[in-house]
Structure formats: C-alpha cells, structure tokens
Design an enzyme around this catalytic site. Structure first.
Site, PDB file in Angstrom:
ATOM      1  N   GLY A  69       0.833  -1.197   0.000  1.00 35.29           N
ATOM      2  CA  GLY A  69       0.000   0.000   0.000  1.00 35.29           C
ATOM      3  C   GLY A  69       0.863   1.240   0.000  1.00 35.29           C
ATOM      4  CD  GLU A  85       1.364   2.701  -3.439  1.00 41.74           C
ATOM      5  OE1 GLU A  85       2.347   1.935  -3.407  1.00 41.74           O
ATOM      6  OE2 GLU A  85       1.473   3.932  -3.324  1.00 41.74           O
ATOM      7  CD  GLU A  89       4.103  -1.148  -2.003  1.00 47.89           C
ATOM      8  OE1 GLU A  89       3.623  -2.141  -1.418  1.00 47.89           O
ATOM      9  OE2 GLU A  89       4.214  -0.037  -1.473  1.00 47.89           O
ATOM     10  CD  GLU A 138      11.701 -12.503   4.555  1.00 49.50           C
ATOM     11  OE1 GLU A 138      12.445 -11.705   5.165  1.00 49.50           O
ATOM     12  OE2 GLU A 138      11.376 -13.617   4.998  1.00 49.50           O
TER      13      GLU A 138
END
Ligand SMILES: [Zn+2]
Length: 170
Positions: A69, A85, A89, A138
C-alpha cells in the site's frame, strides 16, 4: 516533531502562523490553512487463510513487516491508489477490491510526523507470483498463529490483521 509543530510559516506570504489542533492562521495575511491527515491505502491479500506481509526496505520502520500500500496521489481515488500500489510494489494486478476498514495512524518521514488515515481493502490478485520492487526485501504469508506482531511497526497494520483473523477464524 509533529507536522503541527513543524508548520510555523504561512505558505502564501511566509508570515508566522498561530493556531491549535490542525488549524493554522497567518498573523500577516490572515489566511487560514487546515493540516489534514494524509490519505493512504493498504491491501489485505489472503492465500489459504494466510495473510500476506511485506518487509520494508527503507525508513521509516525499515526491516519491519507491513502490508502492500501507500499514499494516495493527487487525482486518484482510493481504489485507483491501491490498484497502482499493488502493481508497482508486487508486480501483480488487482482483480477484485472490497473495502475492509479504515485506521488512523502516524507516519514519520525525515523527522516530521504526519497523521495518516488508511483505508484497507481486501484485494484479490491475478497471480501469487509476486515480483516485489525495491521497497520490499521479503514477502511471506502468515497464518493466524504465525503473525510476528512484535516485528510490525504500525498499529494500523497489526490491528487490521487481528480484525481480519477475528472475522475469519477457521
Ligand atoms: Zn500569510
């Protein structure tokens, strides 16, 4: 330092401002500004009743677990924001977005603490083959008993995870 304390001078004329709470009035030009919370979005991505967390690569809260986010950009809706996002991401497409909750929180950046309001969505994605960007070191799915709450910085995130599992106990 809170954003309200950092806000000392008028955006329009540079005069000194006075005020309480989130309202600042300029002593020189008399104009008033409201320092409102910054809107942000978060994604709840579930696989086999496990909750996706992402580890933060950068400050603030570097090295702690978070959810995908970010901040809403000018001209975006919340739905557009979380869709963007997720793609930026995680490298996957959001196929279904459903409102889950909203949470108030704080976000400190370069020494200034902003108030934020986060809208969290349940997000279905077209693939779990994530390609995280360099904001994330990660990604991992956690079951209800596995969530590392002590490694989560933002209360808005840990409380949202608890709410989700309270509603979806298997
Ligand atoms: Zn002014």
């Amino acid at each position: 330092m809170k954003i309200y304390d950092a806000y000392k001078y008028c955006l329009l004329c540079g005069g000194e401002v006075v005020g309480e709470s989130n309202v600042r009035k300029c002593n020189s030009c008399g104009k008033t500004r409201f320092i409102n919370p910054s809107p942000a979005t978060g994604a709840i991505i579930i696989k086999d009743n496990k909750f996706l967390l992402t580890k933060r690569a950068h400050e603030p809260a570097k090295g702690t677990w978070d959810i995908p986010g970010g901040f809403v950009e000018p001209g975006e809706t919340f739905e557009q924001s979380i869709t963007r996002e997720i793609f930026e991401e995680m490298g996957v497409k959001a196929t279904k977005i459903k409102y889950f909750n909203s949470k108030f929180d704080h976000y400190e950046y370069e020494g200034v603490m902003d108030d934020i309001i986060v809208i969290n969505f349940l997000v279905e994605v077209d693939s779990f083959d994530f390609k995280p960007d360099d904001d994330i070191t990660e990604t991992k799915f956690f079951g209800m008993e596995e969530v590392p709450y002590e490694e989560i910085k933002f209360p808005s995130v840990s409380n949202t995870i608890r709410e989700y599992f309270n509603q979806h106990q298997s």
